[in-house]
Every structure is written in structure tokens, then in C-alpha cells.
Design an enzyme around this catalytic site. Structure first.
Site, PDB file in Angstrom:
ATOM      1  N   ALA A 104     -16.315 -26.172  14.950  1.00 38.54           N
ATOM      2  CA  ALA A 104     -16.667 -27.585  15.116  1.00 38.54           C
ATOM      3  C   ALA A 104     -15.589 -28.262  15.945  1.00 38.54           C
ATOM      4  CB  ALA A 104     -16.782 -28.244  13.747  1.00 38.54           C
ATOM      5  N   LYS A 105     -15.720 -29.553  16.035  1.00 36.47           N
ATOM      6  CA  LYS A 105     -14.790 -30.362  16.833  1.00 36.47           C
ATOM      7  C   LYS A 105     -13.322 -30.019  16.549  1.00 36.47           C
ATOM      8  CE  LYS A 105     -16.499 -34.066  19.251  1.00 36.47           C
ATOM      9  NZ  LYS A 105     -16.712 -33.342  20.493  1.00 36.47           N
ATOM     10  N   ARG A 106     -13.015 -29.869  15.254  1.00 34.00           N
ATOM     11  CA  ARG A 106     -11.599 -29.705  14.925  1.00 34.00           C
ATOM     12  C   ARG A 106     -10.997 -28.436  15.527  1.00 34.00           C
ATOM     13  NH1 ARG A 106     -14.677 -28.806  10.751  1.00 34.00           N
ATOM     14  NH2 ARG A 106     -14.738 -26.671   9.977  1.00 34.00           N
TER      15      ARG A 106
ATOM     16  N   GLY B 149     -11.437 -27.602  18.542  1.00 37.65           N
ATOM     17  CA  GLY B 149     -11.289 -27.788  19.990  1.00 37.65           C
ATOM     18  C   GLY B 149     -12.533 -28.365  20.638  1.00 37.65           C
ATOM     19  N   GLY B 150     -13.469 -28.853  19.834  1.00 37.11           N
ATOM     20  CA  GLY B 150     -14.621 -29.590  20.368  1.00 37.11           C
ATOM     21  C   GLY B 150     -15.287 -28.936  21.555  1.00 37.11           C
TER      22      GLY B 150
END
Ligand code: GLU
Length: 328
Positions: free
Chosen positions: A259-261, A263-264
Site C-alpha cells: 500500500a501507500k506506506r 512507497g505508494g
């Protein structure tokens, strides 16, 4: 109108994103694999926008998703932007079809109103957990209400509608995960229409897969546990189900879904940072097991490499080293 269409006999597959965000590489993996499966077999590929949950979905994502998928190199024969014989291809435009299915299920006495609040459901949560996305297994409280209790409660609260599952075993052969056997009642009686009148994902997806003549569903592994529910709805509605295959999820080094955390990594971000689409497609084919080494390949070139038996059966841990090849 409300019958499963007779199609050419060739496979029909689909990608059915919910426009609740941009396509990230995890969704892109199931899109690519389902596209390859269908293109390899000479069948038809359908894009469907699953936007019935208005609180989660946004029109701007629904507008951007087709462009991101086209950028990757995918195409479709029917979809919201190009139409087709089994449209509309956007769920919010198909509400009467879901209502018709609910009427049919209710005529077969498979539905009952449920007045439980979220709080009641959480109180009952001592039972084992059901589908992670849908909370605890419903203990069947409202199934036992008398007709009189139902009408008394309906006067003060709009109920949701639940599908009454039966007892017994249910077996199906997943094209990637292999043979699956579950107890029909394991997931409990599930919601087919929410108290606000919105049909549930489980109902809408079954109606759409049936009426769009879908024969092959290839989607992410997170939906494997929804499949028994969908098979039970197919059965209750008198339709024949597609074959299901569930592709591996991409997870970060911390064991959680990419997910985003981590590195999106949406397709839009990759494109904007100058990564070529064939690099993304080749990387996805490599991490999922279709290619031995990472190499730049267009989806069209990858059709020749598609072999469902090579697709990883377990979640794929994406390490920083693997990501480095993608983003460099
Ligand atoms: N719309 C669902 C999602 O984006 C997928 C539905 C499906 O493939 O069955 O998670």
C-alpha cells in the site's frame, strides 16, 4: 433481459475495479493476469466499474482507471467507455437488475430482514471471524423473528436483507489456489441489501457476472473467501457460475498488503515518474512467476508466456530490491 446470455462459447473474463482509488500495482497484477488469461484463449474481456458504494467511490477515479489500464497496455471488448451488448458496465446504472434479483431471492424465501445494529453485531463477535472485510459471522439472530416481530421492528427501523445460507459442504476448484472445500454456513447469513437500500458487493457481483455472461473470474486472493457466498447466490438464482481463479496478493516486507506506506505505487505515479509501461508489465509477470527474470515486455508479448500453473499460489513479498528494478 434477466437471463444469463448465450454467448459464443469462448471464454469471457472481466476486471471489475471499485473506483475508490487509483490502480496500484497490486490491482494491476490481477488486471494483467485476467487479461492474459482471456487474450490467451481468444475470448472477450470486459471492464466493469463497481461503484455502488458511493461513500467509498469517486467519479474522478472512475474516469482515470480506464486511462491507467490502457497505459499499461490492456484493452477490452466491452466496458463503460465503449459500451457493449450487456451494458451498462457501471454498477450504479444497474440498480433495477439488483432489485430484480432481490425480488427473485425473496420469492424463493431465501431472504430475511435483519434489524441488528452495528453494535449488536460487534457484541456477537465472540464467534469466529468471517470475511475480513465484512466483520464477524452473523449468528442468525433475526432469522428467528416471527412475522409479527418483523413488522413491529420495521415500523421503527429499516432493515438490511440477509441471505439465509443452508447447511452442508460446498466444493469448488480454484484455477490457481486448487480445490476448496468449505461449510456453506461457515460465513453465516450475509447481507445482500444494506439498510440504506444499497445492494451488497456479493449480490451485485453475481448479478453482473451472470448477466454479462462471464465464464472466467480471475481476481485477487482477498476475494477467495467471498467465492462460496457468490456460488450460493448463483445457485439460488438458478444461474451457472463462472470458473474462479484467485491470484496472489503483493505484500510488503512487513507482511501487510502492499500500500501507500510501502512507497505508494500506483500506475499513475509510475507513469509520472517516467517508468515505461512494459517495465511495469514485465515486472508483474516476473513477480507472479510467469517470467524467470525481470524484463521489459508489453502485455501483448506476455500472452505467449501465460501459463496459469506457473502463477504463485502464495502472497508475493515485494522486497526493496524487487521494487528497485521497477522504479529505476
Ligand atoms: N470491485 C472489487 C474490488 O475492487 C472486485 C470485484 C471482483 O473482482 O469480484 O475489490
Amino acid at each position: 433481459m434477466f437471463v444469463q446470455p448465450c454467448t459464443s462459447g469462448l471464454p469471457r473474463g472481466r476486471f471489475a475495479p471499485s473506483p475508490s482509488g487509483d490502480i496500484h500495482i497490486g490491482n494491476a497484477l490481477s488486471a494483467l493476469l485476467s487479461w492474459l488469461q482471456i487474450r490467451r484463449s481468444g475470448g472477450s474481456y470486459i471492464l466493469r466499474m463497481e461503484d455502488i458504494d458511493a461513500a467509498r467511490c469517486r467519479p474522478e477515479y472512475a474516469r482515470r482507471i480506464p486511462g491507467d489500464l490502457r497505459w499499461l497496455g490492456l484493452d477490452w471488448d466491452e466496458g463503460p467507455d465503449i459500451g457493449g451488448p450487456f451494458g451498462p458496465y457501471t454498477q450504479s446504472e444497474r440498480m433495477e437488475l439488483y432489485e430484480e434479483a432481490l425480488t427473485r431471492l425473496s420469492a424463493g424465501e431465501r431472504l430475511y430482514p435483519c434489524f441488528c445494529s452495528r453494535h449488536d453485531l460487534l457484541q456477537a463477535a465472540a464467534a469466529p471471524h468471517g470475511l475480513s472485510a465484512e466483520g464477524p459471522v452473523y449468528p442468525g439472530t433475526c432469522r428467528r423473528l416471527s412475522a409479527q416481530e418483523r413488522s413491529l421492528r420495521a415500523a421503527v427501523k429499516s432493515p438490511s436483507l440477509r441471505f439465509a445460507v443452508t447447511q452442508g459442504e460446498l466444493t469448488f476448484a480454484d484455477g490457481i489456489a486448487g480445490k476448496q472445500t468449505v461449510q456453506r454456513a461457515d460465513g453465516g447469513d450475509f447481507v445482500v441489501r444494506r439498510a440504506d437500500g444499497i445492494p451488497s458487493y456479493q449480490l451485485a457481483v453475481v448479478v453482473d457476472d451472470a448477466l454479462m455472461g462471464i465464464t472466467e473470474v480471475l481476481r485477487g486472493f482477498d476475494l477467495l473467501d467471498s467465492t462460496p457466498r457468490q456460488l450460493m447466490l448463483f445457485e439460488a438464482l438458478g444461474w451457472s457460475p463462472p470458473r474462479y481463479s484467485h491470484s496472489p496478493l503483493l505484500i510488503g516486507p512487513d507482511g501487510r498488503r502492499l500500500a501507500k506506506r510501502h512507497g505508494g505505487i500506483t500506475l499513475a505515479e509510475l507513469r509520472e515518474s517516467g517508468v515505461k509501461a512494459e517495465r511495469v508489465a514485465g515486472w508483474l509477470a516476473w513477480v507472479s512467476g510467469l517470467l524467470e527474470e525481470p524484463e521489459e515486455r508489453t502485455p501483448r508479448e506476455l500472452i505467449a508466456f501465460y501459463d496459469q500453473s506457473r502463477i504463485a499460489r502464495q502472497s508475493i513479498t515485494v522486497t526493496p530490491g524487487m521494487l528497485a528494478w521497477l522504479t529505476n
